[in-house]
Design a protein around this motif. Sequence first.
Motif, short mmCIF file in Angstrom:
data_model
loop_
_atom_site.label_atom_id
_atom_site.label_comp_id
_atom_site.label_asym_id
_atom_site.label_seq_id
_atom_site.Cartn_x
_atom_site.Cartn_y
_atom_site.Cartn_z
N HIS A 81 40.02 49.46 52.21
CA HIS A 81 40.59 49.10 50.92
C HIS A 81 40.86 47.60 50.84
N LEU A 82 41.43 47.03 51.91
CA LEU A 82 41.71 45.59 51.92
C LEU A 82 40.42 44.78 51.81
N ALA A 83 39.37 45.22 52.51
CA ALA A 83 38.11 44.48 52.50
C ALA A 83 37.48 44.50 51.11
N ILE A 84 37.43 45.68 50.48
CA ILE A 84 36.77 45.78 49.17
C ILE A 84 37.59 45.07 48.09
N SER A 85 38.89 45.36 48.04
CA SER A 85 39.73 44.74 47.00
C SER A 85 39.81 43.23 47.19
N GLY A 86 39.89 42.78 48.46
CA GLY A 86 39.95 41.35 48.72
C GLY A 86 38.69 40.64 48.29
N ALA A 87 37.53 41.23 48.59
CA ALA A 87 36.27 40.59 48.22
C ALA A 87 36.07 40.54 46.72
N VAL A 88 36.32 41.65 46.02
CA VAL A 88 36.09 41.70 44.57
C VAL A 88 37.09 40.83 43.82
N LEU A 89 38.39 40.99 44.13
CA LEU A 89 39.40 40.21 43.42
C LEU A 89 39.33 38.73 43.80
N GLY A 90 39.02 38.45 45.06
CA GLY A 90 38.87 37.06 45.48
C GLY A 90 37.76 36.35 44.73
N LEU A 91 36.65 37.05 44.53
CA LEU A 91 35.53 36.48 43.77
C LEU A 91 35.95 36.21 42.32
N PRO A 258 60.82 33.04 34.16
CA PRO A 258 59.38 33.05 33.82
C PRO A 258 59.07 32.30 32.54
N SER A 259 57.81 31.90 32.38
CA SER A 259 57.31 31.35 31.13
C SER A 259 56.37 32.37 30.51
N LEU A 260 55.94 32.13 29.26
CA LEU A 260 55.04 33.06 28.59
C LEU A 260 53.70 33.16 29.31
N VAL A 261 53.23 32.04 29.85
CA VAL A 261 51.95 32.05 30.55
C VAL A 261 52.03 32.88 31.82
N THR A 262 53.11 32.69 32.59
CA THR A 262 53.24 33.46 33.83
C THR A 262 53.45 34.94 33.54
N VAL A 263 54.17 35.27 32.47
CA VAL A 263 54.35 36.68 32.10
C VAL A 263 53.01 37.29 31.71
N ALA A 264 52.19 36.54 30.98
CA ALA A 264 50.87 37.05 30.59
C ALA A 264 49.99 37.27 31.82
N GLY A 265 50.04 36.33 32.77
CA GLY A 265 49.27 36.51 34.00
C GLY A 265 49.74 37.71 34.80
N ALA A 266 51.07 37.90 34.85
CA ALA A 266 51.61 39.05 35.58
C ALA A 266 51.20 40.36 34.93
N LEU A 267 51.19 40.39 33.60
CA LEU A 267 50.76 41.60 32.90
C LEU A 267 49.29 41.90 33.18
N LEU A 268 48.48 40.86 33.29
CA LEU A 268 47.06 41.05 33.59
C LEU A 268 46.88 41.68 34.97
N PHE A 269 47.61 41.16 35.96
CA PHE A 269 47.53 41.74 37.31
C PHE A 269 48.07 43.17 37.31
N THR A 270 49.09 43.43 36.51
CA THR A 270 49.66 44.77 36.44
C THR A 270 48.63 45.76 35.89
N LEU A 271 47.81 45.30 34.95
CA LEU A 271 46.78 46.17 34.37
C LEU A 271 45.70 46.55 35.39
N LEU A 272 45.65 45.81 36.51
CA LEU A 272 44.67 46.12 37.56
C LEU A 272 45.15 47.23 38.49
N LEU A 273 46.43 47.65 38.35
CA LEU A 273 46.97 48.68 39.25
C LEU A 273 46.17 49.99 39.22
N PRO A 274 45.74 50.47 38.05
CA PRO A 274 44.92 51.70 38.06
C PRO A 274 43.65 51.56 38.90
N LEU A 275 43.03 50.37 38.89
CA LEU A 275 41.84 50.16 39.70
C LEU A 275 42.18 50.20 41.18
N LYS A 276 43.35 49.66 41.54
CA LYS A 276 43.79 49.71 42.93
C LYS A 276 43.99 51.16 43.37
#
Length: 531
Positions: A81-91, A258-276
């Motif tokens: 899991h670490l190898a696949i998620s790291g490679a895809v998200l890192g790219l 937090p700022s609005l930009v950082t909150v938006a970025g955090a929400l984007l990463f949160t939306l990736l949780l189902p993929l994880k």
Amino acid sequence: MDALWLALAFLLGLLFRHWGFPPLVGYLAAGFMLNAFGQQGSELLDQTAHAGVLLLLFSVGLKLRLKSLIRPEVWGGGLLHLAISGAVLGLGLSVVLGLPSGQALLLAITLGFSSTVLAAKALEEKVELRAFHGRLAIGILIIQDLAALGLMALAGAGAPSPWALLILGLPLLRPLVTKLLDWSGHDELLVLYGLALALVVGGQGFEYLGLSSELGALLLGALLAGHPRAVELSKALWALKEVLLVGFFLQIGLLHPPSLVTVAGALLFTLLLPLKAALFFFILVWFRLRARTAFLTALALTSYSEFALIAAKIMVHNGQLAADWLVLLAITVALSFIVAAPLNRFAHAIYERLESRLARFERSDRHPDEQPVSLGSTQILILGMGHAGAAAYDFLKKRQHLLTHHRVLMVSGVDSDVGKVERHVHEGRRVVYADAEDPGFWHRLKLEGLRAVILAMPDPEAKHIATQQLRRHGFQGLIGAISHHPEEEAALRAAGADMTFLAFNEVGVGLAEHIWEALEDRSHPVGKVAV
């Protein structure tokens, strides 16, 4: 000020529990609220939070079976899991945000880790740390912690001290550690001994060697796993651990405004949780696990780890990342907790709804721990072989002499804790490993000849699910359940239970019956009438 923080944490924790969420969501909300009013963390809060995490991991270690780490689905599943998620998200981070490939890969791997604190607490609250999926989740988390040591060095935290090799001799300390546990008694010395092992030997000792204090606390707990008094030590530390962990969740919310930009970025990463979660699910199914086990394990690991904050702090300190990344990751971790906590709370109900869709991904060849369960000619089945279940089993077996030789009372027990099953089998009881919350267990179970079922599991949700499944599959016999709170009784009866018994009431009644019988035995020989 600290008193105000505690009061706010209590009120919001109470409110969120009333809404059906775990109290820890309220503690996180309290941290965010305090942050909004300009409050900042303190050294005392940092120390409190760290101590709570160490005690939690020490308690997990007390219930750990280290041999489970060598299973392919544990080390293979965790590393794959670490190898696949790291490679895809890192790219993705490198292409979209323009980060250097090395930094993008390190950041992606940190986001591949799951929160040990959240997973352990969620599993502990549902009494599932020793269920198959619970042991699997904790095993994968330990593999992640071990991988984190190498990542810390790559991120610039420095290599462990050469003296770190001393931990290879840790098993040699087990005789001394267990002997000291035996000498500690049952009172405050037992608590102090647990604190010394978790915070001093495991925490500060491992930090001195250049290793993770969290890993040290977990390994020191594992050193005592299997000891007859390990459960007692865990219970002695329970209340203190729960209070100190409030500091950890407050700390997450108090990190940075937090700022609005950082909150938006955090929400984007949160939306990736189902993929994880999906990646965990498909990897575990590929290792021949049933869909339910893979789903519950994946859900327990569906979060971002507090370790992401540690790695980000190091990278910010070294100038590898902008300071805004630390704020963004703090919000991301907190949001993942808010999302994951209720999902884990209702994990079994969610799987029941999705069972038909998820089961199609199972492989035809099953994992050895997932084979169908045979109960033979069992007439009375006991689900949950803890103290209450074992006492019920022994009572029923002793009553066999009241039956004629033409009728044999066949009693069997079921438990999802492999350690308990092994102990009961060694002591001569007929107990098999299975998880009564698993709908698949009921699909495979033949109910012919079964006359009564005793529900002795500690988790109310588990008893409710078992009752529903029995009635759903046409069981017409008696269902009796042990409850710990009056409000559980109505729910169990509505689900189909014939009778419920409040545990502490029955203990009092049982003791009174023994006293009454003893008084009668003493009075009759001298011709007195018992009153």
